[in-house]
Scaffold this motif. Structure first.
Motif, PDB file in Angstrom:
ATOM      1  N   VAL A 114     -29.669  72.388  56.036  1.00  0.00           N
ATOM      2  CA  VAL A 114     -30.103  71.500  57.111  1.00  0.00           C
ATOM      3  C   VAL A 114     -28.983  70.760  57.589  1.00  0.00           C
ATOM      4  N   ILE A 115     -28.775  70.819  59.127  1.00  0.00           N
ATOM      5  CA  ILE A 115     -28.255  69.843  59.727  1.00  0.00           C
ATOM      6  C   ILE A 115     -28.523  68.780  60.782  1.00  0.00           C
ATOM      7  N   ARG A 116     -28.841  67.479  61.093  1.00  0.00           N
ATOM      8  CA  ARG A 116     -28.969  66.418  61.264  1.00  0.00           C
ATOM      9  C   ARG A 116     -28.374  65.992  61.717  1.00  0.00           C
ATOM     10  N   THR A 117     -28.467  65.194  63.431  1.00  0.00           N
ATOM     11  CA  THR A 117     -27.317  64.521  64.098  1.00  0.00           C
ATOM     12  C   THR A 117     -28.426  62.733  64.552  1.00  0.00           C
ATOM     13  N   SER A 118     -27.716  62.175  64.049  1.00  0.00           N
ATOM     14  CA  SER A 118     -28.562  60.798  64.713  1.00  0.00           C
ATOM     15  C   SER A 118     -27.858  60.205  66.087  1.00  0.00           C
ATOM     16  N   LYS A 119     -29.040  59.382  66.799  1.00  0.00           N
ATOM     17  CA  LYS A 119     -27.360  58.971  67.968  1.00  0.00           C
ATOM     18  C   LYS A 119     -27.860  57.387  67.226  1.00  0.00           C
ATOM     19  N   PRO A 120     -26.867  56.697  67.703  1.00  0.00           N
ATOM     20  CA  PRO A 120     -26.117  55.036  68.074  1.00  0.00           C
ATOM     21  C   PRO A 120     -27.454  54.363  67.847  1.00  0.00           C
ATOM     22  N   GLU A 121     -27.749  54.108  67.175  1.00  0.00           N
ATOM     23  CA  GLU A 121     -28.715  52.631  67.398  1.00  0.00           C
ATOM     24  C   GLU A 121     -28.131  51.257  66.569  1.00  0.00           C
ATOM     25  N   GLY A 122     -29.608  50.155  67.099  1.00  0.00           N
ATOM     26  CA  GLY A 122     -29.065  48.910  67.256  1.00  0.00           C
ATOM     27  C   GLY A 122     -29.058  48.052  67.113  1.00  0.00           C
ATOM     28  N   GLY A 123     -28.597  46.763  66.172  1.00  0.00           N
ATOM     29  CA  GLY A 123     -29.555  46.530  64.754  1.00  0.00           C
ATOM     30  C   GLY A 123     -29.019  44.952  65.133  1.00  0.00           C
ATOM     31  N   ARG A 124     -29.796  44.311  63.961  1.00  0.00           N
ATOM     32  CA  ARG A 124     -29.503  42.552  64.420  1.00  0.00           C
ATOM     33  C   ARG A 124     -29.206  41.753  63.152  1.00  0.00           C
ATOM     34  N   VAL A 125     -27.675  41.027  63.334  1.00  0.00           N
ATOM     35  CA  VAL A 125     -26.746  40.480  62.303  1.00  0.00           C
ATOM     36  C   VAL A 125     -27.413  38.859  62.136  1.00  0.00           C
ATOM     37  N   GLY A 126     -27.991  38.080  61.693  1.00  0.00           N
ATOM     38  CA  GLY A 126     -27.624  36.593  61.852  1.00  0.00           C
ATOM     39  C   GLY A 126     -27.707  36.343  63.914  1.00  0.00           C
ATOM     40  N   GLY A 127     -28.652  37.496  64.268  1.00  0.00           N
ATOM     41  CA  GLY A 127     -29.472  37.272  65.129  1.00  0.00           C
ATOM     42  C   GLY A 127     -28.477  37.852  66.478  1.00  0.00           C
ATOM     43  N   LYS A 128     -27.917  38.209  66.161  1.00  0.00           N
ATOM     44  CA  LYS A 128     -26.468  39.311  67.174  1.00  0.00           C
ATOM     45  C   LYS A 128     -26.917  40.206  66.702  1.00  0.00           C
ATOM     46  N   ALA A 129     -26.984  40.748  68.002  1.00  0.00           N
ATOM     47  CA  ALA A 129     -27.043  42.517  68.098  1.00  0.00           C
ATOM     48  C   ALA A 129     -26.275  43.302  67.845  1.00  0.00           C
ATOM     49  N   VAL A 130     -26.211  44.211  66.513  1.00  0.00           N
ATOM     50  CA  VAL A 130     -24.949  44.806  65.831  1.00  0.00           C
ATOM     51  C   VAL A 130     -25.105  47.077  66.690  1.00  0.00           C
ATOM     52  N   ASP A 131     -24.447  47.017  67.275  1.00  0.00           N
ATOM     53  CA  ASP A 131     -24.073  48.702  67.010  1.00  0.00           C
ATOM     54  C   ASP A 131     -24.244  49.357  66.220  1.00  0.00           C
ATOM     55  N   GLN A 132     -25.375  50.403  65.859  1.00  0.00           N
ATOM     56  CA  GLN A 132     -24.527  51.306  64.583  1.00  0.00           C
ATOM     57  C   GLN A 132     -24.082  53.080  65.221  1.00  0.00           C
ATOM     58  N   PRO A 133     -23.438  52.865  64.151  1.00  0.00           N
ATOM     59  CA  PRO A 133     -22.528  53.822  64.259  1.00  0.00           C
ATOM     60  C   PRO A 133     -23.513  55.294  64.024  1.00  0.00           C
ATOM     61  N   PRO A 134     -23.434  56.576  64.801  1.00  0.00           N
ATOM     62  CA  PRO A 134     -24.451  57.851  64.541  1.00  0.00           C
ATOM     63  C   PRO A 134     -24.461  58.527  63.287  1.00  0.00           C
ATOM     64  N   ARG A 135     -25.086  59.321  62.676  1.00  0.00           N
ATOM     65  CA  ARG A 135     -24.782  60.173  61.842  1.00  0.00           C
ATOM     66  C   ARG A 135     -25.547  60.817  61.254  1.00  0.00           C
ATOM     67  N   TRP A 136     -24.099  61.943  60.723  1.00  0.00           N
ATOM     68  CA  TRP A 136     -24.833  63.077  60.304  1.00  0.00           C
ATOM     69  C   TRP A 136     -25.179  63.347  59.007  1.00  0.00           C
ATOM     70  N   THR A 137     -26.519  64.036  59.064  1.00  0.00           N
ATOM     71  CA  THR A 137     -27.098  64.463  57.871  1.00  0.00           C
ATOM     72  C   THR A 137     -27.384  65.653  57.664  1.00  0.00           C
ATOM     73  N   LEU A 138     -26.554  66.853  56.320  1.00  0.00           N
ATOM     74  CA  LEU A 138     -26.513  67.847  55.723  1.00  0.00           C
ATOM     75  C   LEU A 138     -26.931  67.752  54.742  1.00  0.00           C
ATOM     76  N   GLY A 139     -28.213  69.111  54.615  1.00  0.00           N
ATOM     77  CA  GLY A 139     -28.908  69.111  53.467  1.00  0.00           C
ATOM     78  C   GLY A 139     -28.402  70.510  52.686  1.00  0.00           C
ATOM     79  N   GLY A 140     -29.050  70.294  51.649  1.00  0.00           N
ATOM     80  CA  GLY A 140     -29.234  72.515  51.073  1.00  0.00           C
ATOM     81  C   GLY A 140     -29.825  72.161  49.521  1.00  0.00           C
ATOM     82  N   GLY A 141     -29.232  73.057  49.002  1.00  0.00           N
ATOM     83  CA  GLY A 141     -29.545  73.173  47.611  1.00  0.00           C
ATOM     84  C   GLY A 141     -31.241  74.456  47.078  1.00  0.00           C
ATOM     85  N   THR A 142     -32.221  73.994  46.191  1.00  0.00           N
ATOM     86  CA  THR A 142     -32.939  75.044  45.926  1.00  0.00           C
ATOM     87  C   THR A 142     -34.176  74.164  45.810  1.00  0.00           C
ATOM     88  N   ALA A 143     -35.004  74.795  45.223  1.00  0.00           N
ATOM     89  CA  ALA A 143     -36.088  74.261  45.958  1.00  0.00           C
ATOM     90  C   ALA A 143     -36.039  73.194  44.477  1.00  0.00           C
TER      91      ALA A 143
END
Length: 218
Positions: free
Chosen positions: A96-125
């Motif tokens: 499984v390969i998932r990519t997420s777009k940049p998201e916004g967040g707030r720290v101390g009342g200020k808007a902070v841009d969050q970077p995109p992330r890649w999530t890769l997964g595998g293995g067995t049951a």
């Protein structure tokens, strides 16, 4: 003088041949999918009761550890490059390969841009892994998890951790269940009048299913 009643002749012709053929298909498919029906029925019943105060046990998943991996420069350009490096360097083939777009967040009342992330997964049951990576970073975090037998069966029910062979096998089971349903309805309806069909348990099941699915899908 003894009277002997003549027995009605057995049905013959194309209709009888079709019935015998469908009946044999129904029996053989039932034999092939019997264990799958038990497996999917059991795990489906368990997962159907996973919420609420009286939730049923769903099995346990325990984190085995986290490892920070150094990511080479040529594996940072694209998720596919990262996946190829993981497979070649560490023997971890992502399923499984998932990519997420940049998201916004707030720290101390200020808007902070969050970077995109890649999530890769595998293995067995029963043993899985996932890799979290922020594009451009020099490192990525690898998390490894073990799953109990019940949790592993639930993962297989959802098509997770079985690999390509399990997906093909599960597809064959799904097709078998579809054919079982169609052939079973055909054999059951054979010889019944429309009135008998309208007053049958099949008609009742259709009405109940429509009454339940209607509001859920609205």
């Amino acid at each position: 003088m003894k009277t002997v009643l003549a027995r009605p002749a057995a049905r013959s012709g194309p209709s009888a041949s079709v019935y015998r053929w469908i009946r044999q298909v129904h029996l053989w498919i039932g034999a092939w999918g019997a264990l799958a029906a038990i497996l999917y029925g059991f795990t489906g019943l368990v997962m159907n009761h996973r919420f609420g105060d009286g939730a049923w046990p769903q099995g346990d998943s325990a984190e085995r550890g986290r490892v920070t991996l150094a990511v080479p420069a040529d594996a940072r350009d694209a998720p596919e490059a990262l996946a190829a490096w993981l497979a070649a360097e560490h023997g971890l083939a992502p399923q499984v390969i998932r990519t997420s777009k940049p998201e916004g967040g707030r720290v101390g009342g200020k808007a902070v841009d969050q970077p995109p992330r890649w999530t890769l997964g595998g293995g067995t049951a029963s043993r899985s892994w996932s890799l979290e990576y922020v594009p451009g970073n020099a490192t990525a975090e690898l998390k490894q998890t073990t799953h109990s037998p019940l949790a592993a069966l639930n993962r297989l029910h959802k098509g997770v951790g079985g690999g390509a062979v399990w997906i093909l096998l599960a597809d064959s089971f799904a097709i078998a269940m579809l054919l079982l349903g169609v052939s079973g309805i055909w054999m059951w309806a054979r010889g019944r009048t429309p009135r008998q069909m309208a007053l049958s348990v099949l008609a009742l099941s259709v009405l109940v299913l429509a009454a339940v699915l209607g509001p859920a899908l609205a």
